[in-house]
Design an enzyme around this catalytic site. Structure first.
Site, PDB file in Angstrom:
ATOM      1  N   GLY A 142       7.584 -18.079   5.962  1.00  0.00           N
ATOM      2  CA  GLY A 142       8.044 -17.295   4.805  1.00  0.00           C
ATOM      3  C   GLY A 142       9.021 -16.242   5.272  1.00  0.00           C
ATOM      4  O   GLY A 142       8.996 -15.102   4.813  1.00  0.00           O
ATOM      5  N   ALA A 143       9.878 -16.645   6.207  1.00  0.00           N
ATOM      6  CA  ALA A 143      10.734 -15.688   6.905  1.00  0.00           C
ATOM      7  C   ALA A 143      11.763 -15.039   6.009  1.00  0.00           C
ATOM      8  O   ALA A 143      12.288 -13.979   6.329  1.00  0.00           O
ATOM      9  CB  ALA A 143      11.443 -16.378   8.068  1.00  0.00           C
ATOM     10  N   ARG A 176      11.707 -22.522   3.525  1.00  0.00           N
ATOM     11  CA  ARG A 176      12.323 -23.712   2.934  1.00  0.00           C
ATOM     12  C   ARG A 176      13.849 -23.627   2.928  1.00  0.00           C
ATOM     13  O   ARG A 176      14.524 -24.623   3.061  1.00  0.00           O
ATOM     14  CB  ARG A 176      11.800 -23.921   1.516  1.00  0.00           C
ATOM     15  CG  ARG A 176      10.409 -24.559   1.510  1.00  0.00           C
ATOM     16  CD  ARG A 176       9.885 -24.687   0.107  1.00  0.00           C
ATOM     17  NE  ARG A 176       9.879 -23.387  -0.550  1.00  0.00           N
ATOM     18  CZ  ARG A 176       9.217 -23.113  -1.666  1.00  0.00           C
ATOM     19  NH1 ARG A 176       8.502 -24.054  -2.246  1.00  0.00           N
ATOM     20  NH2 ARG A 176       9.251 -21.920  -2.192  1.00  0.00           N
ATOM     21  N   TYR A 310      -3.815  -1.127   5.961  1.00  0.00           N
ATOM     22  CA  TYR A 310      -4.303   0.249   5.981  1.00  0.00           C
ATOM     23  C   TYR A 310      -5.122   0.537   7.219  1.00  0.00           C
ATOM     24  O   TYR A 310      -5.176   1.669   7.697  1.00  0.00           O
ATOM     25  CB  TYR A 310      -5.079   0.590   4.708  1.00  0.00           C
ATOM     26  CG  TYR A 310      -4.140   1.240   3.727  1.00  0.00           C
ATOM     27  CD1 TYR A 310      -3.169   0.487   3.098  1.00  0.00           C
ATOM     28  CD2 TYR A 310      -4.145   2.626   3.531  1.00  0.00           C
ATOM     29  CE1 TYR A 310      -2.236   1.066   2.278  1.00  0.00           C
ATOM     30  CE2 TYR A 310      -3.218   3.215   2.705  1.00  0.00           C
ATOM     31  CZ  TYR A 310      -2.265   2.434   2.077  1.00  0.00           C
ATOM     32  OH  TYR A 310      -1.329   3.020   1.287  1.00  0.00           O
ATOM     33  N   LEU A 311      -5.769  -0.488   7.740  1.00  0.00           N
ATOM     34  CA  LEU A 311      -6.567  -0.269   8.951  1.00  0.00           C
ATOM     35  C   LEU A 311      -5.674  -0.008  10.160  1.00  0.00           C
ATOM     36  O   LEU A 311      -6.146   0.477  11.181  1.00  0.00           O
ATOM     37  CB  LEU A 311      -7.460  -1.475   9.207  1.00  0.00           C
ATOM     38  CG  LEU A 311      -8.582  -1.673   8.186  1.00  0.00           C
ATOM     39  CD1 LEU A 311      -9.436  -2.852   8.592  1.00  0.00           C
ATOM     40  CD2 LEU A 311      -9.443  -0.421   8.071  1.00  0.00           C
ATOM     41  N   ASP A 366      -5.810  -4.941  -5.904  1.00  0.00           N
ATOM     42  CA  ASP A 366      -4.652  -4.703  -5.050  1.00  0.00           C
ATOM     43  C   ASP A 366      -4.906  -3.593  -4.030  1.00  0.00           C
ATOM     44  O   ASP A 366      -4.391  -3.639  -2.916  1.00  0.00           O
ATOM     45  CB  ASP A 366      -3.445  -4.337  -5.920  1.00  0.00           C
ATOM     46  CG  ASP A 366      -2.133  -4.541  -5.179  1.00  0.00           C
ATOM     47  OD1 ASP A 366      -2.010  -5.563  -4.476  1.00  0.00           O
ATOM     48  OD2 ASP A 366      -1.248  -3.668  -5.288  1.00  0.00           O
ATOM     49  N   HIS A 371      -8.082  -2.039   0.712  1.00  0.00           N
ATOM     50  CA  HIS A 371      -7.714  -0.859   1.487  1.00  0.00           C
ATOM     51  C   HIS A 371      -8.757   0.262   1.409  1.00  0.00           C
ATOM     52  O   HIS A 371      -9.263   0.738   2.419  1.00  0.00           O
ATOM     53  CB  HIS A 371      -6.369  -0.294   1.019  1.00  0.00           C
ATOM     54  CG  HIS A 371      -5.259  -1.276   1.047  1.00  0.00           C
ATOM     55  ND1 HIS A 371      -5.152  -2.242   2.030  1.00  0.00           N
ATOM     56  CD2 HIS A 371      -4.195  -1.465   0.232  1.00  0.00           C
ATOM     57  CE1 HIS A 371      -4.072  -2.970   1.810  1.00  0.00           C
ATOM     58  NE2 HIS A 371      -3.466  -2.525   0.717  1.00  0.00           N
ATOM     59  N   ARG A 477     -10.904  12.649   1.506  1.00  0.00           N
ATOM     60  CA  ARG A 477     -11.377  14.023   1.356  1.00  0.00           C
ATOM     61  C   ARG A 477     -12.899  14.055   1.442  1.00  0.00           C
ATOM     62  O   ARG A 477     -13.572  13.306   0.744  1.00  0.00           O
ATOM     63  CB  ARG A 477     -10.968  14.591  -0.004  1.00  0.00           C
ATOM     64  CG  ARG A 477      -9.491  14.836  -0.101  1.00  0.00           C
ATOM     65  CD  ARG A 477      -9.085  15.430  -1.422  1.00  0.00           C
ATOM     66  NE  ARG A 477      -7.731  15.909  -1.297  1.00  0.00           N
ATOM     67  CZ  ARG A 477      -7.413  17.170  -1.024  1.00  0.00           C
ATOM     68  NH1 ARG A 477      -8.346  18.087  -0.936  1.00  0.00           N
ATOM     69  NH2 ARG A 477      -6.156  17.508  -0.868  1.00  0.00           N
TER      70      ARG A 477
END
Lengths: 622, 570
Positions: A142-143, A176, A310-311, A366, A371, A477
């Site tokens: 999927g470049a 593709r 996020y990690l 999402d 996340h 927090r």
């Protein structure tokens, strides 16, 4: 006799960069720590190596050679731990012993070798070394996509620029569209940048990097096309021990096709083959499980690297260090002292014409289910047995499995509507052409979650995620409880909630850690205020913070799984959210509308108030 | 909220002020809730309620509204009460440099009662005008608000007078009394005497003042400053003598370190934050360090110092006081007696200091950069061959449940490389540290440390281990910082301002009670005697150095490293 020694070593801290002090400890016969200097990043690799090599031998090597040479030369004897040979320039460059001019010239030399065919290369290097030295091929499937252009190729270049990639590597773009290698290089080159803080040789480095990038056009479900790719890869691998990494930067509906084709016809025969996949991992428990099953037909769990970028964020990584390497935090890390924990994600823009994908998922899938929940698990887990990936992930799964499934009444959802501010009209979510009319997809959600274990029973974990809000921010927090029997109660006025301590870990932007404490305002009176004990990354650390993708790609190459999501984690995460998501959709619950650029729907405040919590990010002294 | 008439001290939260009043009088006024409501109204809508006498409601207590407050402090401020502050030893250095400027600062900030008179008393013959000229030279206004500075100074100086007299003459004090009465014109008169004189005449002055110049209509208080004797015996004598003429209530023993902003803040930090108190014990704290250093020597003024030495001059009072405040149990309330009760408990739980837990030093001459810095004994006011320590380090222990086995290290010295007063709390190692291998061999460098820098550049910071941003897993020690200069734009008041104001208001929290003083002397007297009896020679250290090496060995004996000398100091 620690005294004279320590005072001798201790003097010039400012000039003594920490890596030099590490080098010193190496000379002094200090053990494992020094190893991490010689290799690129990732403690785990250092850990794996530590027992195999005596520090003594390293120190003898260290003396006669410049550091870059050392780093490369030490790679030779170890075939198992090939990644040992990878030396990060960022670290090497800081060692006083190596002259700054030596490193670049060495690099040029290597760059010059690039033009050689593998046979010629082998001749130069010598017959034995090429068989021992493994190579890694990274195929970005999927470049031509956005993620590839914006994140993956730049991250790969950054790793190369920092000397973090193995000596032998090849990058392939697969998609593709018809493209030549040169076209791919032109496309990729537009998004490459060098670290702001060290621009030397930037163009040279880019050129060298691009020379290693190739393109192969093919269908995603065609085993033949992947077999063609395999041939090309083999050519570049030149008979070395070959490791292959596939980055699936494609829509989820073709994950399985690609994995099937790639594993059947483009797997490495003599090294490892790993596949990086990114969210969405399904829409709910069933579809996620189906995806996992589909992947596992062709891959072992070991080969699947599920990214949650996020990690890979600096401050999320730092969370465990903060907690487990400091005495002052861990004693406070429980229901006895913590009143609530807030995980906040906000974006200051909407879908902006790209709502097609989003509308099918919504903010809960999402952002929250992956996340924020991952951060929560990392935050709340028990101390792992070690820092090994399996130990950490075991603890994270335990947290997720101890959590109460989310109830509808513990969730508030919202959707942004149009708003005119300062003469500018901001569109509503449903004004986006790619969004179906009348869509009920939430662009904002707040949720209260609970962990039913001994440490966290009764402590609300509040999550909030939204698009088109007034700020862009991700933060953790931690609000602490009231001081029992507070002697200074009367100095706080009527609102004791404002007088509690709060630890804030700002993940982005402007990375920072600060602890809000009550302090006496200097002066003759006894007035208290909340001041911050501050650690602002920008003022403490001059170096640019690497993008999350760099860290994650490097970890995948090194086989470090700590920051990737295991399938049982994924299952547990979906189990928490699936019933709620189903209910929201079945009952067609309408999201509360909030103006574009506002601080979100009021429902979030009521939800928090239910649990006696105030959102920390909306406080006047946030 | 408008600037309060009385003083900034209570301005922003007059509710607190009321509560304080009520508390001090052990009465809770029924009207506080309604006042609170009023206060809320002020906060919300910005108007100020006026009471019948025309003062803002939050300023002067009206007896109608607070019928239960009988001896309200606020009442003292009313038209019929006045305070006279007599500085005995007005021509001395302390008076000129600290006391008069502090009084002016209080006046400038509207913190003094409406009616007040300042008297200078000394043997020198001076006119009022001459005194005013002398004082005028040292007055300054707060840097951050200079308006009316000249006016204010003039007004202040007009309230300053001088009376010349002998320190041991009751007649002279009787004359002073007459002059005071003149100024007080029949008001309820409160009198404060500040004894800025050598200790050998304390008792004389107190006798004369109390007999002939005490107030007959209000309170009479006496502020005394160290030295309070040289050991348990002489201190006990002094206390007994003072008490022949004064009650304990009237004696205000100043330790000006207790008036320092960050020392006051110590209790706030600990008791108003949830995150510190759980850590405040032997379970988490490895050692506590109290460090005082000056970067200059006696500089020709060694006469007084040589008779006392650094242990009496700094340790036995300032550092021990800070230690007691640091280590005390939670007091029942913030009232002076409650706090001092807890401090005495700490002092009485402490092990008497042993000679082998003490290191003494004395600075010697040193040439640096072509400049030669004199030795202590080069000072012409110091006797030749003096063994008086100008540096001392000591390890103390509190034998109670909270602190058993935790070394409290003190270090105080003159002519060192820096000027600094700070409290350092070093925490223990993380048990089973997951990141052990990231720290190298020296785990001691990886422990957390809380630093409270009292002076200069007031700051609080907590050293934590943090990941260095980047792809590698390298850790460093970074600070969670609170630098006062960047957080608080206002100038920090001098310790003397706070203490003088407290004495006027009868707030005894920051003054030393006689039992505290006794306990402090009991800790140090045996070792002081032993040092002198055995004529133990101090280890010499060069002027401007980090002090004698002995301090390191003392610390090492208890497995401690001085935090101020570590490479990570910042």
């Amino acid at each position: 006799m620690p005294l004279p020694l320590s005072s001798a070593v201790s003097l010039p801290r400012k000039t003594l960069d920490s890596s030099l002090s590490l080098a010193l400890s190496l000379f002094a016969g200090g053990g494992e720590m020094a190893l991490s200097v010689a290799k690129c990043p990732s403690s785990s690799a250092a850990a794996r190596l530590a027992p195999d090599h005596s520090p003594l031998r390293w120190s003898t090597l260290l003396r006669p050679f410049p550091r870059t040479v050392l780093a490369r030369s030490v790679a030779v004897p170890s075939s198992k731990n090939w990644n040992l040979g990878v030396a990060c320039k960022q670290e090497v460059g800081t060692v006083a012993a190596s002259s700054p001019k030596e490193a670049p010239s060495k690099n040029v030399e290597i760059g010059g070798l690039l033009g050689l065919s593998s046979e010629e290369y082998r001749d130069v290097i010598g017959p034995n070394s090429s068989e021992r030295e493994p190579t890694v091929s990274i195929t970005v499937v999927g470049a031509s996509g956005d993620l590839a252009k914006k994140k993956i190729f730049p991250a790969l270049f950054a790793l190369y620029y920092e000397d973090c990639l193995p000596k032998h590597f090849t990058i392939f773009g697969y998609a593709r569209s018809k493209m030549t290698d040169a076209e791919l290089r032109t496309m990729v080159s537009k998004t490459l940048t060098c670290r702001i803080d060290k621009r030397e040789n930037c163009n040279e480095k880019m050129e060298q990097f691009l020379q290693r990038c190739f393109y192969h056009s093919g269908q995603y479900e065609s085993e033949e096309n992947f077999a063609d790719l395999d041939k090309e890869l083999k050519e570049h691998e030149g008979g070395r021990l070959s490791n292959r990494l596939f980055y699936l930067s494609i829509p989820p509906n073709i994950f399985i096709d690609v994995v099937k084709s790639a594993s059947k016809s483009a797997s490495s025969k003599n090294g490892w083959t790993r596949v990086i996949v990114e969210k969405p991992f399904g829409r709910d428990s069933e579809s996620s499980a189906a995806l996992t099953r589909g992947l596992k037909q062709y891959l072992d769990e070991d080969q699947i690297f599920r990214i949650d970028h996020y990690l890979g964020k600096e401050l999320v990584e730092n969370l465990s260090i903060l907690r487990f390497s400091n005495l002052v935090f861990e004693p406070l890390w429980s229901r006895q002292y913590i009143r609530n924990v807030q995980l906040i994600f906000s974006e200051d823009f909407g879908t902006e014409g790209r709502g097609g994908y989003f509308d099918n998922y919504g903010i809960i899938r999402d952002i929250m289910q992956n996340h924020l929940l991952q951060i929560l698990a990392l935050f709340a887990m028990e101390t792992p047995v070690s820092l090994d990936a399996e130990d950490i992930r075991n603890e994270k799964v335990k947290v997720l499995r101890s959590m109460k499934p989310l109830q509808l009444e513990n969730v508030a959802i919202g959707q942004y509507r149009s708003h005119t501010k300062g003469g500018v009209a901001y569109p509503g979510y449903t004004d986006d052409k790619t969004v179906p009319k009348g869509s009920l997809t939430p662009t904002f959600a707040a949720a209260a979650l609970f962990i039913d274990n001994a440490r966290w029973d009764g402590v609300p974990f509040l999550m909030k995620a939204g698009k088109a809000l007034e700020t862009r921010r991700t933060e953790i927090r931690v609000q602490f409880r009231h001081v029992p029997g507070n002697l200074y109660k009367r100095s706080f006025g009527t609102d004791l909630d404002r007088a509690t301590n709060e630890l804030v870990i700002r993940v982005q932007p402007d990375e920072a850690i600060y602890l809000k404490i009550n302090n006496k305002i200097p002066g003759l009176g006894m007035r208290l205020d909340r001041s911050n004990l501050n650690l602002l990354y920008a003022s403490r650390y001059s170096k640019e913070i690497p993008d999350a993708y760099e860290r994650l790609l490097l970890d995948a190459i090194e086989g470090e799984r700590r920051l990737f999501i295991r399938s049982d984690e994924l299952d547990a995460a979906w189990e928490l959210f699936t019933p709620l998501l189903k209910e929201l959709e079945e009952k067609k619950i309408a999201p509360e509308l909030y103006p574009y650029g506002s601080c979100g729907p009021a429902g979030a405040h009521y939800l928090a108030a239910n649990y006696n919590v105030r959102w920390g990010d909306t406080a006047s002294d946030a | 909220m408008a600037v309060c008439f009385r003083c900034h001290r209570t301005a922003p939260s007059s509710v607190d002020h009321y509560r304080t009043l009520a508390r001090k009088n052990k009465v809770w006024p029924a009207s506080v809730p309604s006042l609170l409501a009023g206060h809320e109204a002020i906060r919300k809508w910005g108007f100020q309620m006026k009471s019948s006498n025309g003062y803002p409601l939050n300023v002067v207590s009206s007896q109608k509204e607070e019928p239960y407050i009988v001896h309200s402090k606020a009442k003292e401020d009313q038209i019929d009460s006045t305070v006279s502050i007599t500085v005995v030893g007005a021509s001395g250095d302390l008076a000129k440099k600290k006391i008069f400027p502090a009084l002016f600062a209080l006046f400038y900030e509207d913190c003094l009662p409406k009616h007040f008179t300042v008297f200078g008393y000394a043997r020198t013959q001076l006119t009022d005008e001459e005194l005013r000229n002398m004082i005028g030279k040292t007055l300054t206004c707060r840097i951050d608000k200079r308006e009316n500075c000249g006016d204010k100074m003039e007004q202040f100086l007009q309230r300053c007078f001088y009376h010349s007299g002998q320190y041991s003459s009751e007649e002279n004090f009787l004359e002073l009394d007459r002059k005071l009465k003149d100024k007080e014109v029949g008001k309820s008169a409160n009198r404060l005497f500040y004894l800025s004189i050598p200790p050998n005449i304390f008792v004389d002055v107190v006798r004369c003042a109390s007999r002939t110049a005490s107030s007959t209509t209000g309170w009479t208080r006496v502020i005394v400053e160290k030295p309070f004797g040289r050991d348990s015996q002489s201190s006990g004598d002094l206390t007994r003598s003072l008490k022949q003429h004064l009650t304990e209530d009237q004696i205000f023993r100043i330790d000006h370190y207790l008036g320092k902003e960050l020392v006051e803040n110590l209790s706030v930090l600990r008791f108003s934050n949830l995150v510190f108190e759980p850590l405040w014990s032997r379970k988490f704290i490895r050692n506590v360090q109290l460090i005082f250093s000056e970067d200059f020597g006696t500089e020709g003024r060694g006469g007084y110092f040589d008779n006392y030495g650094i242990i009496r001059d700094i340790m036995q009072n300032h550092l021990v006081q800070i230690l007691a405040l640091f280590a005390m149990e939670t007091p029942v309330s913030l009232d002076a007696e409650d706090i001092r009760n807890e401090k005495v408990k700490v002092l009485r739980s402490m092990r008497t200091l042993q000679l082998d837990d003490v290191v003494v030093g004395q600075y010697k001459g040193h040439t640096r950069g072509g400049r030669s810095l004199p030795a202590y004994i080069d000072d012409p006011t110091v006797p030749k061959g003096s063994l008086t320590p100008t540096f001392a380090a000591a390890a103390l222990f509190i034998d109670n449940a909270r602190w058993d086995g935790v070394p409290f290290l003190m270090k105080a010295g003159k002519a060192l490389n820096t000027r600094r007063a700070e409290i350092r709390v070093q925490f223990r190692h993380v048990p089973g540290n997951l990141y052990k291998r990231n720290f190298g061999t020296d785990l001691d460098k990886a422990t957390n440390e809380l630093v409270i820098r009292v002076q200069p550049d007031e700051a609080i910071y907590l050293k934590i281990n943090n990941k260095i941003p980047g792809l590698s897993m390298r850790l460093d020690s970074s600070n969670l910082n609170l630098l006062y200069a960047s957080r608080y734009p206002r100038e920090i008041p001098d310790a003397y301002e706070r203490l003088l104001l407290d004495a006027i208001e009868g707030e005894r929290r920051l003054f030393i009670r006689s039992d505290e003083l006794d306990a402090a002397w009991e800790l140090f007297t045996p070792v002081l005697k032993e040092l002198e009896d055995k004529r133990i020679a101090p280890e010499l250290y060069p002027y401007g150095s980090r002090g004698p090496v002995g301090a390191h060995y003392l610390a090492a004996k208890y497995n401690v490293r001085w935090g101020d000398l570590s490479s990570q100091y910042s």
